[in-house]
Design a protein around this motif. Sequence first.
Motif, PDB file in Angstrom:
ATOM      1  N   UNK A  93      49.105  49.963 -50.519  1.00  0.00           N
ATOM      2  CA  UNK A  93      50.475  50.290 -50.815  1.00  0.00           C
ATOM      3  C   UNK A  93      50.937  49.404 -51.947  1.00  0.00           C
ATOM      4  N   UNK A  94      50.841  48.177 -51.708  1.00  0.00           N
ATOM      5  CA  UNK A  94      51.123  47.025 -52.626  1.00  0.00           C
ATOM      6  C   UNK A  94      50.450  47.287 -53.767  1.00  0.00           C
ATOM      7  N   UNK A  95      49.093  47.147 -53.644  1.00  0.00           N
ATOM      8  CA  UNK A  95      48.183  47.567 -55.250  1.00  0.00           C
ATOM      9  C   UNK A  95      48.633  48.778 -55.959  1.00  0.00           C
ATOM     10  N   UNK A  96      49.158  49.829 -55.156  1.00  0.00           N
ATOM     11  CA  UNK A  96      49.638  50.711 -56.075  1.00  0.00           C
ATOM     12  C   UNK A  96      50.950  50.646 -56.663  1.00  0.00           C
ATOM     13  N   UNK A  97      51.807  49.965 -55.614  1.00  0.00           N
ATOM     14  CA  UNK A  97      53.235  49.608 -56.352  1.00  0.00           C
ATOM     15  C   UNK A  97      53.446  48.794 -57.379  1.00  0.00           C
ATOM     16  N   UNK A  98      52.416  47.863 -57.333  1.00  0.00           N
ATOM     17  CA  UNK A  98      52.648  46.392 -58.509  1.00  0.00           C
ATOM     18  C   UNK A  98      51.248  46.623 -59.427  1.00  0.00           C
ATOM     19  N   UNK A  99      50.374  47.396 -59.171  1.00  0.00           N
ATOM     20  CA  UNK A  99      49.248  47.404 -59.807  1.00  0.00           C
ATOM     21  C   UNK A  99      49.177  48.273 -61.429  1.00  0.00           C
ATOM     22  N   UNK A 100      49.918  49.207 -61.311  1.00  0.00           N
ATOM     23  CA  UNK A 100      50.035  50.180 -62.310  1.00  0.00           C
ATOM     24  C   UNK A 100      49.113  51.305 -62.143  1.00  0.00           C
ATOM     25  N   UNK A 101      49.222  52.329 -62.921  1.00  0.00           N
ATOM     26  CA  UNK A 101      48.675  53.427 -62.552  1.00  0.00           C
ATOM     27  C   UNK A 101      47.370  53.760 -63.651  1.00  0.00           C
ATOM     28  N   UNK A 102      47.220  53.111 -64.587  1.00  0.00           N
ATOM     29  CA  UNK A 102      46.308  53.232 -65.663  1.00  0.00           C
ATOM     30  C   UNK A 102      44.877  52.868 -65.207  1.00  0.00           C
ATOM     31  N   UNK A 103      44.490  52.127 -64.636  1.00  0.00           N
ATOM     32  CA  UNK A 103      43.059  51.756 -64.062  1.00  0.00           C
ATOM     33  C   UNK A 103      42.953  51.934 -62.580  1.00  0.00           C
ATOM     34  N   UNK A 104      43.924  52.389 -61.745  1.00  0.00           N
ATOM     35  CA  UNK A 104      43.861  52.446 -60.476  1.00  0.00           C
ATOM     36  C   UNK A 104      43.801  51.307 -59.479  1.00  0.00           C
ATOM     37  N   UNK A 105      43.323  51.548 -58.461  1.00  0.00           N
ATOM     38  CA  UNK A 105      43.151  50.601 -57.547  1.00  0.00           C
ATOM     39  C   UNK A 105      41.602  50.548 -56.945  1.00  0.00           C
ATOM     40  N   UNK A 106      41.074  49.485 -56.689  1.00  0.00           N
ATOM     41  CA  UNK A 106      39.574  49.407 -55.972  1.00  0.00           C
ATOM     42  C   UNK A 106      39.644  49.084 -54.798  1.00  0.00           C
ATOM     43  N   UNK A 107      38.955  49.704 -53.737  1.00  0.00           N
ATOM     44  CA  UNK A 107      38.810  49.322 -52.450  1.00  0.00           C
ATOM     45  C   UNK A 107      37.380  49.318 -52.258  1.00  0.00           C
ATOM     46  N   UNK A 108      37.112  47.744 -51.813  1.00  0.00           N
ATOM     47  CA  UNK A 108      35.593  47.669 -51.631  1.00  0.00           C
ATOM     48  C   UNK A 108      35.354  47.042 -49.998  1.00  0.00           C
ATOM     49  N   UNK A 109      34.059  47.400 -49.691  1.00  0.00           N
ATOM     50  CA  UNK A 109      33.983  47.044 -48.293  1.00  0.00           C
ATOM     51  C   UNK A 109      32.498  46.493 -48.501  1.00  0.00           C
ATOM     52  N   UNK A 110      32.321  45.257 -47.927  1.00  0.00           N
ATOM     53  CA  UNK A 110      30.984  44.552 -48.089  1.00  0.00           C
ATOM     54  C   UNK A 110      30.262  43.953 -46.867  1.00  0.00           C
ATOM     55  N   UNK A 111      29.510  44.311 -46.166  1.00  0.00           N
ATOM     56  CA  UNK A 111      28.664  43.718 -44.925  1.00  0.00           C
ATOM     57  C   UNK A 111      27.750  42.761 -45.425  1.00  0.00           C
ATOM     58  N   UNK A 112      27.607  41.461 -45.044  1.00  0.00           N
ATOM     59  CA  UNK A 112      26.936  40.688 -45.237  1.00  0.00           C
ATOM     60  C   UNK A 112      25.928  40.300 -44.073  1.00  0.00           C
ATOM     61  N   UNK A 113      24.928  39.706 -44.320  1.00  0.00           N
ATOM     62  CA  UNK A 113      23.995  39.210 -43.179  1.00  0.00           C
ATOM     63  C   UNK A 113      24.262  38.284 -42.286  1.00  0.00           C
ATOM     64  N   UNK A 114      25.477  37.436 -42.652  1.00  0.00           N
ATOM     65  CA  UNK A 114      25.944  36.305 -41.908  1.00  0.00           C
ATOM     66  C   UNK A 114      26.996  36.883 -40.986  1.00  0.00           C
TER      67      UNK A 114
END
Length: 329
Positions: A228-249
């Motif tokens: 929600x924060x990213x949408x409100x304050x990030x602008x709509x041109x380049x959108x929002x990227x949500x990344x999920x990364x699992x590590x070996x640690x």
Amino acid sequence: MAENAKQLLSLIEIPILLVQGERVNFANAAAQALLGNHIEQQDIRIALRDPEALALIKSPEGGRAKVTGLSVRGSVWEMVCSPLADNMRLISLQDQSVQVSVARAHADFVANASHELRTPLTAILGYVETLSDPKAGEDAATRQRFLDIIKREATRMQSLVSDLMSLSRIEAVRHEVPSDEIEMVSLCREVIGERPHEVEIRFDANTDSAVVTGDHGQLAQVVRNLVDNAEKYGGSEKGVLVQLEASDRGWLTLSITDHGEGIAPEHLPRLTERFYRADTGRSRAAGGTGLGLAIVKHVVERHRGRFDISSRPGEGTTATIMLPQMKSG
């Protein structure tokens, strides 16, 4: 004083001093750790340097006093002075810093919450009063404009009350470690799927399944608040990227990145404070309550995770959460 009495006082974990006349006759280990190893046989006026405390030590009846700054600047200690025989005084020091800090934080929270609620309420009452005037109320365009403002301010109050209740519920269970198995890939997809399609939200994960021990409702609220924060304050041109990364640690990293105006460095350390806003006018115009990131911080702490916000003015902002993954097998 008898040596066995001093040995007994040495076992007490809070700072204890024996003052005879104006000199420190004895200091237990806790007192030496607080005031210095050299404290014994030192002039009490040099050891404490607090006028109220020194006046209490000199008084025949003793009593209690608040002493500030003994350990660190701003610390608060309660000193109890008890008269003994042979012009001796027993001094005990109890650290009250945490209690004072909590009380101050609660007072500040109530004051801020009252202010945040008062602002939209004042606006609502003002426009209702204006609409009660036949001249304003009979004009359809004016009436609709005022009703739209009333609706916006009432919605803002509703959001604020909702966030206050969420924060209260989270704090009530903050010491309880959540125990449900939560699959974070599906949770992220679920939250992103709820969003309207005004801003493009891209989701990327390096795993098909990542399980953490947690509370589904709270973790969903964290993702929802950050997106929600990213949408409100990030602008709509380049959108929002949500990344999920699992590590070996054994850590799962969730990051939400926008490409907006970014946040100045001086604001970053305070963003998770309740009601703190880097841009007050913009936040309120966007419908922010000033509690979203405080909620995120408390939930992440309850889940034994880490939360960080990085930003560069003109380039955007990334909010990152690290959560411990469940061990497979």
